[in-house]
Scaffold this motif. Structure first.
Motif, PDB file in Angstrom:
ATOM      1  N   ALA A 191      44.558  53.748 -55.411  1.00  0.00           N
ATOM      2  CA  ALA A 191      44.602  54.951 -54.575  1.00  0.00           C
ATOM      3  C   ALA A 191      45.998  55.183 -54.015  1.00  0.00           C
ATOM      4  O   ALA A 191      46.354  56.308 -53.657  1.00  0.00           O
TER       5      ALA A 191
ATOM      6  N   ALA B 292      32.495  54.395 -51.212  1.00  0.00           N
ATOM      7  CA  ALA B 292      33.403  55.403 -51.762  1.00  0.00           C
ATOM      8  C   ALA B 292      32.772  56.195 -52.897  1.00  0.00           C
ATOM      9  O   ALA B 292      33.064  57.378 -53.076  1.00  0.00           O
TER      10      ALA B 292
ATOM     11  N   TYR C 181      43.259  56.345 -46.606  1.00  0.00           N
ATOM     12  CA  TYR C 181      43.257  55.132 -47.432  1.00  0.00           C
ATOM     13  C   TYR C 181      44.459  55.123 -48.369  1.00  0.00           C
ATOM     14  O   TYR C 181      45.159  54.107 -48.489  1.00  0.00           O
ATOM     15  N   ALA C 182      44.707  56.255 -49.036  1.00  0.00           N
ATOM     16  CA  ALA C 182      45.829  56.332 -49.973  1.00  0.00           C
ATOM     17  C   ALA C 182      47.157  56.117 -49.260  1.00  0.00           C
ATOM     18  O   ALA C 182      48.029  55.374 -49.740  1.00  0.00           O
TER      19      ALA C 182
ATOM     20  N   PHE D 124      40.935  64.157 -50.517  1.00  0.00           N
ATOM     21  CA  PHE D 124      39.988  63.588 -49.540  1.00  0.00           C
ATOM     22  C   PHE D 124      40.213  62.098 -49.240  1.00  0.00           C
ATOM     23  O   PHE D 124      39.493  61.524 -48.450  1.00  0.00           O
ATOM     24  N   TRP D 125      41.212  61.474 -49.868  1.00  0.00           N
ATOM     25  CA  TRP D 125      41.460  60.052 -49.666  1.00  0.00           C
ATOM     26  C   TRP D 125      42.709  59.801 -48.821  1.00  0.00           C
ATOM     27  O   TRP D 125      43.285  58.720 -48.853  1.00  0.00           O
TER      28      TRP D 125
ATOM     29  N   ARG E  91      46.363  59.091 -55.183  1.00  0.00           N
ATOM     30  CA  ARG E  91      46.460  60.010 -54.043  1.00  0.00           C
ATOM     31  C   ARG E  91      45.581  61.246 -54.210  1.00  0.00           C
ATOM     32  O   ARG E  91      45.998  62.386 -53.961  1.00  0.00           O
ATOM     33  N   ARG E  92      44.345  60.995 -54.596  1.00  0.00           N
ATOM     34  CA  ARG E  92      43.414  62.094 -54.865  1.00  0.00           C
ATOM     35  C   ARG E  92      42.965  62.797 -53.583  1.00  0.00           C
ATOM     36  O   ARG E  92      43.102  62.261 -52.490  1.00  0.00           O
TER      37      ARG E  92
ATOM     38  N   ARG F 232      33.320  49.809 -52.325  1.00  0.00           N
ATOM     39  CA  ARG F 232      33.222  50.643 -53.529  1.00  0.00           C
ATOM     40  C   ARG F 232      31.966  51.512 -53.485  1.00  0.00           C
ATOM     41  O   ARG F 232      32.005  52.697 -53.819  1.00  0.00           O
TER      42      ARG F 232
ATOM     43  N   LEU G 161      35.986  59.790 -46.368  1.00  0.00           N
ATOM     44  CA  LEU G 161      36.519  60.641 -47.428  1.00  0.00           C
ATOM     45  C   LEU G 161      36.233  62.089 -47.048  1.00  0.00           C
ATOM     46  O   LEU G 161      35.107  62.569 -47.173  1.00  0.00           O
TER      47      LEU G 161
ATOM     48  N   SER H 158      45.459  48.952 -53.854  1.00  0.00           N
ATOM     49  CA  SER H 158      44.531  49.835 -54.571  1.00  0.00           C
ATOM     50  C   SER H 158      45.295  50.871 -55.376  1.00  0.00           C
ATOM     51  O   SER H 158      46.378  51.313 -54.970  1.00  0.00           O
TER      52      SER H 158
ATOM     53  N   LEU I 191      38.202  51.537 -45.446  1.00  0.00           N
ATOM     54  CA  LEU I 191      38.188  52.758 -46.246  1.00  0.00           C
ATOM     55  C   LEU I 191      38.368  54.002 -45.390  1.00  0.00           C
ATOM     56  O   LEU I 191      39.050  54.946 -45.781  1.00  0.00           O
TER      57      LEU I 191
END
Length: 236
Positions: free
Chosen positions: A148, A200, A159-160, A155-156, A152-153, A197, A99, A146, A96
């Motif tokens: 994600a 996150a 990982y994204a 703070f990610w 693509r939010r 999870r 974040l 994922s 992960l």
């Protein structure tokens, strides 16, 4: 759970010590596959081995850090020498990271997340493609990605980006195998009760989420001998 007979199949699961990997390793073993279970934590792997054997299955434990310089390649050589084929590859291990705003992410975090989530699967493709093609079924490769990758939010970013890259890598590779029996797919598992999870979403009620084992019917379909799905992103 979905009934499926995988007797005589050899299945490699990464990140098998906990979460989705642990649950799928157990189900694959129950279905008759010989499970090659890999993870960094030996003790947790031994627990998985105990569960598989208690259910009547068999497994080989391989403590492995996917960031090691040649561990994946060495494992490929071991599988070649011992079994001469690989029927199922379940690339589940993931990282992960943290974040936080993209501008604050350190190089070490980028290296770890991209290394585990994108570069390791790329090395697995190189190490195991020939072995998968030696399977009686042509091989089944499933990569846990994922949502994600597309959401693509904020703070990610690591990982994204790594999961978006994984999707591109796997679908490009799948395109190279449109004319043979090898079946290659990606899975977006959605919200599942795992340690990642919880990390996150620390305020989330874990008891409200489904157990990882609930993914088995979907995974069983994708690793079955008669699977026709290919190059898909399958959402649970």
């Amino acid at each position: 759970m979905t009934a499926i007979d995988l007797t005589g199949r050899v299945a490699l699961v990464t990140g098998a010590s906990r979460g989705i990997g642990r649950a799928m390793a157990l189900e694959l073993g129950k279905a008759g596959a010989h499970v090659i279970a890999t993870a960094r934590t030996t003790g947790a792997l031994e627990e998985v081995d105990d569960l598989i054997r208690a259910a009547g299955g068999s497994s080989t434990l391989v403590p492995l850090d996917l960031m090691s310089s040649d561990g994946i390649e060495q494992l490929g050589a071991i599988v070649e020498e011992r079994w001469g084929k690989l029927d199922i590859l379940l690339a589940n291990a993931g990282q992960l990271g943290v974040l936080t705003p993209a501008a604050q992410i350190k190089a070490k975090t980028w290296n770890e997340v991209i290394g585990v989530n994108l570069l390791a699967p790329a090395r697995m493709i190189r190490a195991f493609e020939a072995l998968l093609l030696k399977s009686d079924t042509g091989g089944r490769a499933v990569f846990i990605s994922s949502g994600a990758a597309t959401s693509r939010r904020a703070f990610w970013a690591p990982y994204a980006a790594s999961k978006a890259g994984l999707d591109a890598l796997v679908q490009s590779w799948a395109d190279e195998h449109n004319n043979n029996p090898l079946r290659i797919n990606l899975v977006y598992p959605g919200a599942v009760r795992t340690v990642m999870r919880a990390k996150a979403f620390p305020g989330e009620d874990a008891n409200s989420l489904p157990e990882p084992a609930t993914l088995w019917p979907l995974i069983a379909e994708l690793v079955s001998d008669d699977c026709q799905r290919h190059r898909e992103i399958v959402k649970a």
